[in-house]
Motif scaffolding. Structure first.
Motif, PDB file in Angstrom:
ATOM      1  N   VAL A 265      -6.079   5.951  -2.182  1.00  0.00           N
ATOM      2  CA  VAL A 265      -5.667   5.113  -3.306  1.00  0.00           C
ATOM      3  C   VAL A 265      -6.910   4.738  -4.103  1.00  0.00           C
ATOM      4  O   VAL A 265      -7.942   4.374  -3.517  1.00  0.00           O
ATOM      5  CB  VAL A 265      -4.932   3.842  -2.818  1.00  0.00           C
ATOM      6  N   ASP A 266      -6.789   4.829  -5.431  1.00  0.00           N
ATOM      7  CA  ASP A 266      -7.891   4.429  -6.303  1.00  0.00           C
ATOM      8  C   ASP A 266      -8.330   3.000  -5.972  1.00  0.00           C
ATOM      9  O   ASP A 266      -7.499   2.131  -5.720  1.00  0.00           O
ATOM     10  CB  ASP A 266      -7.422   4.505  -7.763  1.00  0.00           C
TER      11      ASP A 266
ATOM     12  N   SER B  72       0.835  -1.207   0.000  1.00  0.00           N
ATOM     13  CA  SER B  72       0.000   0.000   0.000  1.00  0.00           C
ATOM     14  C   SER B  72       0.869   1.255   0.000  1.00  0.00           C
ATOM     15  O   SER B  72       0.537   2.260  -0.646  1.00  0.00           O
ATOM     16  CB  SER B  72      -0.920   0.014   1.227  1.00  0.00           C
TER      17      SER B  72
ATOM     18  N   ALA C 157      -6.733   0.219  -7.879  1.00  0.00           N
ATOM     19  CA  ALA C 157      -5.344   0.022  -7.468  1.00  0.00           C
ATOM     20  C   ALA C 157      -5.271  -0.657  -6.108  1.00  0.00           C
ATOM     21  O   ALA C 157      -4.393  -1.499  -5.856  1.00  0.00           O
ATOM     22  CB  ALA C 157      -4.619   1.362  -7.434  1.00  0.00           C
ATOM     23  N   LEU C 158      -6.202  -0.301  -5.217  1.00  0.00           N
ATOM     24  CA  LEU C 158      -6.217  -0.905  -3.886  1.00  0.00           C
ATOM     25  C   LEU C 158      -6.579  -2.384  -3.969  1.00  0.00           C
ATOM     26  O   LEU C 158      -5.998  -3.210  -3.259  1.00  0.00           O
ATOM     27  CB  LEU C 158      -7.211  -0.154  -3.003  1.00  0.00           C
TER      28      LEU C 158
ATOM     29  N   ALA D 151      -0.025   5.246  -0.381  1.00  0.00           N
ATOM     30  CA  ALA D 151      -0.902   5.425   0.777  1.00  0.00           C
ATOM     31  C   ALA D 151      -0.185   6.016   1.983  1.00  0.00           C
ATOM     32  O   ALA D 151      -0.822   6.236   3.021  1.00  0.00           O
ATOM     33  CB  ALA D 151      -1.527   4.089   1.176  1.00  0.00           C
TER      34      ALA D 151
ATOM     35  N   ALA E  18       1.955   2.041  -3.306  1.00  0.00           N
ATOM     36  CA  ALA E  18       0.862   2.581  -4.115  1.00  0.00           C
ATOM     37  C   ALA E  18       0.524   4.017  -3.750  1.00  0.00           C
ATOM     38  O   ALA E  18      -0.407   4.599  -4.320  1.00  0.00           O
ATOM     39  CB  ALA E  18      -0.369   1.693  -3.966  1.00  0.00           C
TER      40      ALA E  18
END
Length: 414
Positions: free
Chosen positions: A301-302, A260, A305-306, A265, A263
């Motif tokens: 996060v989108d 995460s 994507a998550l 976060a 990504a």
């Protein structure tokens, strides 16, 4: 020397348990004594000498030196003190002198001197919390060699914990915690379930031997397939369920936190999340509970994507295996196992995910599955109930059902 356990405290008469000078009293026995109001009394090394009337004192001389203080304890029973650091609760500071030669109180056994066991022992020794870490491996030379190499880092790692290696659980001595990492690792193309019959024989035998040599210990299972092996260890040991836990959720959560962070976060250690369910395809990460600081991850996060992060977390073990070609992940698993032991030894009451025997919470019962639990020095204090969404709860229950199916297969081949 005798090792006094909780059962000895239960059998104590007249509210007193008398122990010898060289005896060892386990931490669980100490706690049990406090609960029952039993006094643990250290026996005198020799019967006290009959009192002798002192001769009449000579009149003091103005130039006479002050009387010398007799050596401590000579001619009298020593002041009451625990016969061993193991009398103290795990993680509590020891009086001066009792910790000489060791970094703390108690012993941890790590079964398996492979990579996971090595990292676990390294982290536990570096915490400087225990008297001794013992690595046990069927390859005694490997256990002794890894232990000696680790012991050589004491000055570098600033710890006083003793580290040694041996070839059998019986030679390690009684322990407060036993971490079982032994077993066949996954190879590329293998699932965790492919290891069931081979590792069940190893884990079952070890759990029985641990029960004989460390009857008050907490067992932490790391061997795959994790959920099934933890339940197998519980049945084989005969221990109460709160003293047999599996390390999976801590590892899966750490993987999710790390991915995460990649990504976007935030820092991995600032992400609050929990991985539940099975250590494998049925892993459940309730995104309703995931936060970075005070903000939900879904705001940072989108969602697509998550979801990809969740999928990659679920398959991270296989991803590492594929990249290594031989062997499996060991750094994060070893650190995760050590973190669980340290949380229990320090009695932090920390909530973390672990494979535990479900007690009806979440509508699941009688199967080991990953759930959020509060840990204490004696293992699991309680299962913590989170406010999951209907979909998350359904996925968690489905994971428990799938684990039960695999356990029936294990019973069929055992």
């Amino acid at each position: 020397m005798k090792v006094w356990g909780a059962g000895d405290v239960d059998a104590a008469s007249a509210g007193t348990l008398r122990v010898g000078q060289q005896d060892l009293v386990t931490p669980l026995a100490r706690e049990r004594a406090r609960e029952l109001g039993i006094d643990i009394v250290l026996a005198a090394p020799n019967p006290p000498a009959p009192p002798v009337s002192p001769p009449p004192a000579a009149p003091p001389s103005r130039n006479a030196p002050p009387a010398a203080r007799p050596p401590s304890g000579r001619g009298s029973v020593p002041a009451m003190r625990p016969p061993s650091g193991a009398l103290f609760r795990r993680g509590a500071p020891l009086p001066q002198g009792l910790a000489a030669g060791g970094g703390g109180t108690g012993r941890v056994i790590v079964v398996g001197a492979g990579h996971v066991g090595m990292i676990t022992a390294l982290r536990l020794a570096g915490a400087d919390l225990f008297d001794e870490i013992v690595l046990v491996d069927i390859d005694e030379g490997r256990a002794a060699g890894v232990a000696l190499d680790l012991a050589h880092t004491a000055a570098l790692g600033c710890f006083a914990t003793r580290v040694r290696g041996t070839g059998a659980v019986e030679d390690a001595g009684p322990a407060d915690y036993v971490v079982i990492t032994a077993g066949r690792p996954r190879q590329p193309g293998m699932s965790r379930s492919d290891l069931v019959s081979t590792n069940a024989a190893i884990v079952g035998d070890l759990a029985q031997r641990v029960a004989r040599t460390s009857p008050d210990a907490v067992i932490v299972v790391v061997t795959n397939p994790l959920d099934e092996m933890t339940q197998h260890a519980w049945r084989s040991s005969g221990f109460p369920a709160e003293r047999v836990v599996g390390m999976a959720g801590v590892l899966d959560t750490a993987r999710f936190q790390a991915l995460s962070a990649l990504a976007g976060a935030g820092r991995a250690d600032g992400i609050d999340a929990v991985a539940l369910g099975s250590h494998g395809e049925e892993m459940v990460i309730p995104l309703s509970q995931a936060r970075s600081g005070a903000r939900p991850l879904t705001e940072l996060v989108d969602r697509a994507a998550l979801d990809a992060v969740v999928d990659r977390s679920r398959g991270s073990g296989a991803e590492v295996v594929g990249l290594l070609k031989t062997g499996s992940a060991f750094m994060a698993p070893g650190m995760s196992a050590a973190r669980m032991v340290l949380a229990m030894a320090r009695d932090t009451g920390e909530v973390m995910p672990a494979a535990v025997l479900a007690d009806g919470t979440y509508g699941i019962r009688d199967v080991y599955v990953g759930l959020p639990v509060r840990l204490g020095r004696g293992g699991v204090r309680e299962i913590v109930e989170l406010d999951l969404t209907p979909d998350e709860l359904s996925a968690l229950r489905d994971a428990a059902t799938r684990i039960k199916d695999r356990l029936r297969q294990l019973a069929a081949v055992s």
